[in-house]
Write a protein that holds these residues in place. Structure first.
Motif, PDB file in Angstrom:
ATOM      1  N   VAL A  36      28.909  25.281  47.535  1.00  0.00           N
ATOM      2  CA  VAL A  36      27.198  24.319  46.613  1.00  0.00           C
ATOM      3  C   VAL A  36      27.653  23.399  46.130  1.00  0.00           C
ATOM      4  N   LEU A  37      27.896  22.247  45.541  1.00  0.00           N
ATOM      5  CA  LEU A  37      28.865  20.877  44.759  1.00  0.00           C
ATOM      6  C   LEU A  37      27.673  20.948  44.302  1.00  0.00           C
ATOM      7  N   GLY A  38      28.486  20.472  43.234  1.00  0.00           N
ATOM      8  CA  GLY A  38      27.843  20.169  41.561  1.00  0.00           C
ATOM      9  C   GLY A  38      28.173  18.639  41.529  1.00  0.00           C
ATOM     10  N   ASP A  39      26.453  18.147  41.366  1.00  0.00           N
ATOM     11  CA  ASP A  39      26.720  16.838  40.886  1.00  0.00           C
ATOM     12  C   ASP A  39      26.297  15.792  40.103  1.00  0.00           C
ATOM     13  N   GLN A  40      27.222  14.941  39.510  1.00  0.00           N
ATOM     14  CA  GLN A  40      25.978  14.611  38.238  1.00  0.00           C
ATOM     15  C   GLN A  40      25.123  12.963  39.114  1.00  0.00           C
ATOM     16  N   ALA A  41      24.027  12.923  38.901  1.00  0.00           N
ATOM     17  CA  ALA A  41      23.452  12.066  39.378  1.00  0.00           C
ATOM     18  C   ALA A  41      23.463  11.279  40.320  1.00  0.00           C
ATOM     19  N   GLY A  42      23.830  11.831  41.817  1.00  0.00           N
ATOM     20  CA  GLY A  42      23.536  11.734  43.109  1.00  0.00           C
ATOM     21  C   GLY A  42      25.084  10.803  43.030  1.00  0.00           C
ATOM     22  N   GLY A  43      26.080  10.731  42.371  1.00  0.00           N
ATOM     23  CA  GLY A  43      27.317  10.211  42.628  1.00  0.00           C
ATOM     24  C   GLY A  43      28.003  10.438  43.823  1.00  0.00           C
ATOM     25  N   LEU A  44      28.615  11.317  43.895  1.00  0.00           N
ATOM     26  CA  LEU A  44      29.042  11.914  44.612  1.00  0.00           C
ATOM     27  C   LEU A  44      28.362  13.161  45.997  1.00  0.00           C
ATOM     28  N   ARG A  45      27.217  13.029  46.499  1.00  0.00           N
ATOM     29  CA  ARG A  45      25.988  13.126  46.884  1.00  0.00           C
ATOM     30  C   ARG A  45      26.009  12.370  48.140  1.00  0.00           C
ATOM     31  N   ALA A  46      25.641  10.819  47.258  1.00  0.00           N
ATOM     32  CA  ALA A  46      26.425   9.426  47.684  1.00  0.00           C
ATOM     33  C   ALA A  46      26.796   9.174  48.993  1.00  0.00           C
ATOM     34  N   TYR A  59      31.486  24.640  58.263  1.00  0.00           N
ATOM     35  CA  TYR A  59      30.786  25.847  56.833  1.00  0.00           C
ATOM     36  C   TYR A  59      29.458  25.210  56.423  1.00  0.00           C
ATOM     37  N   LYS A  60      28.830  25.532  55.983  1.00  0.00           N
ATOM     38  CA  LYS A  60      27.781  24.326  55.064  1.00  0.00           C
ATOM     39  C   LYS A  60      27.627  24.325  53.758  1.00  0.00           C
ATOM     40  N   ILE A  61      27.229  22.876  53.269  1.00  0.00           N
ATOM     41  CA  ILE A  61      27.459  22.582  52.236  1.00  0.00           C
ATOM     42  C   ILE A  61      25.792  22.981  51.129  1.00  0.00           C
ATOM     43  N   ARG A  62      25.328  22.398  50.256  1.00  0.00           N
ATOM     44  CA  ARG A  62      24.180  22.671  49.130  1.00  0.00           C
ATOM     45  C   ARG A  62      24.369  21.931  48.072  1.00  0.00           C
ATOM     46  N   TRP A  63      23.909  21.008  47.591  1.00  0.00           N
ATOM     47  CA  TRP A  63      24.034  20.404  46.736  1.00  0.00           C
ATOM     48  C   TRP A  63      23.002  20.209  45.268  1.00  0.00           C
ATOM     49  N   ALA A  64      23.314  20.321  43.725  1.00  0.00           N
ATOM     50  CA  ALA A  64      22.930  20.877  42.907  1.00  0.00           C
ATOM     51  C   ALA A  64      23.140  19.783  41.841  1.00  0.00           C
ATOM     52  N   VAL A  81      26.960  26.917  41.018  1.00  0.00           N
ATOM     53  CA  VAL A  81      28.015  26.509  41.462  1.00  0.00           C
ATOM     54  C   VAL A  81      29.523  26.033  42.193  1.00  0.00           C
ATOM     55  N   ASP A  82      30.160  25.969  43.129  1.00  0.00           N
ATOM     56  CA  ASP A  82      31.561  26.430  43.775  1.00  0.00           C
ATOM     57  C   ASP A  82      32.630  24.914  43.229  1.00  0.00           C
ATOM     58  N   THR A  83      32.101  23.659  42.874  1.00  0.00           N
ATOM     59  CA  THR A  83      32.385  22.853  42.826  1.00  0.00           C
ATOM     60  C   THR A  83      31.623  21.725  41.020  1.00  0.00           C
ATOM     61  N   ALA A  84      32.734  21.347  40.739  1.00  0.00           N
ATOM     62  CA  ALA A  84      31.580  20.048  39.156  1.00  0.00           C
ATOM     63  C   ALA A  84      33.047  18.583  40.085  1.00  0.00           C
TER      64      ALA A  84
END
Length: 321
Positions: A36-46, A59-64, A81-84
């Motif tokens: 579970v990947l912790g993000d702020q305002a969608g920047g990392l996910r983008a 492996y699988k990933i999910r976004w928070a 979350v696993d990362t921040a």
């Protein structure tokens, strides 16, 4: 305010799965692992979605997604979350506050992406003019905005007692700022760029105050789990590839970022061009910079006890190329 309303709706949909999504039964192989990947305002996910860096991950990933570092690190504290990903200052504050966060890699951060702003037409021209005024800081004590504010006040010969400082989540602060209920606001991108596009004026940004390190941390429990640790080590390499790709393909990256956040193109461009995109290992210099942030917060009274940042770091997950 259209971009603000849309961004609020995006951020309100925090993408945490059911409670325990970062935990659950013990995985037996990487295919059973979900990060579970912790993000702020969608920047990392983008970056990740634009680059396709995780498309063949075993492996699988999910976004928070979160408004700021404070709620993101609270999710790490609760094991959700696993990362921040966060700036250096809130990362140090989280460690000092007992959050089980272990810095793993450094990312590029622009000091200009954090600033103290005033509304259009405000008579306030300099930080010195803030004496006796109301300064809202996002999001919480120890945030990157707080670090900027403390440095700017000191530079202007003011103390924290000379200004009425309160703390607020970015979306709440944006509403008060736009309505003229506060005199000045210390905030960060994307909220900074949104406010600037609406006419807000910067009286001091973080240049010369803030460091140039963002930090991607992993949770202590996840790093201690053998299979999750293997997945996290692989994820660090994929993050590096995503950052590199976004630097090499700025137009494509911006299109994905705009779609994910619903920000207007000029606002998105301003955010994404403030700094070079890169991931770096936690070198001795980076760790020393983090320690300097911790020491400054201790001196300012934000931290109650000295923090040994080096002991908290997880430097083996990404040793570099």
């Amino acid at each position: 305010m259209r971009t603000t309303r849309i961004l609020v709706s995006v951020l309100a949909a925090v993408l945490l799965a059911v409670a325990g999504c970062a935990g659950g039964s013990s995985p037996k192989s990487l295919s059973d692992v979900t990060l579970v990947l912790g993000d702020q305002a969608g920047g990392l996910r983008a970056r990740v979605e634009a680059s396709g860096a995780f498309e063949d991950a075993p492996y699988k990933i999910r976004w928070a997604n979160f408004q700021g570092a404070a709620p993101l690190f609270e999710a790490m504290r609760s094991g959700d979350v696993d990362t921040a990903t966060a700036a250096d200052a809130p990362t140090v504050q989280a460690i000092a506050g007992g959050v089980p966060a272990r810095p793993a890699v450094a990312t590029a951060a622009s000091p200009a992406a954090t600033a103290i702003i005033v509304p259009p037409g405000s008579p306030i021209r300099t930080v010195a003019d803030l004496r006796g005024k109301h300064l809202v800081v996002s999001t919480a004590p120890g945030s990157v905005s707080h670090y900027t504010a403390l440095g700017a006040l000191e530079e202007a010969g003011l103390t924290q007692q000379d200004v009425q400082i309160t703390f607020s989540l970015p979306t709440d602060a944006q509403a008060g700022f736009s309505a003229g209920h506060i005199d000045a606001w210390a905030t960060f991108d994307p909220y900074l760029a949104i406010a600037e596009s609406a006419g807000a004026r910067v009286i001091r940004d973080g240049e010369g105050i803030n460091g140039r390190n963002g930090i991607l941390s992993v949770s202590t429990a996840s790093a201690a789990d053998p299979l999750k640790r293997e997945a996290l080590a692989d994820a660090m390499r994929r993050f590096e590839a995503a950052w590199r790709w976004s630097d090499e393909h700025p137009a494509e990256y911006q299109r994905v970022y705009e779609k994910l956040t619903s920000l207007e193109p000029p606002v998105a461009q301003k955010i994404l061009t403030r700094t070079k995109q890169e991931v770096r290992p936690l070198t001795d210099d980076v760790v020393a910079d983090l320690q300097a942030v911790a020491d400054r917060y201790l001196q300012a009274g934000v931290l109650r006890e000295k923090v040994d940042v080096a002991k908290a770091c997880e430097r083996d997950l990404y040793p570099g190329k």
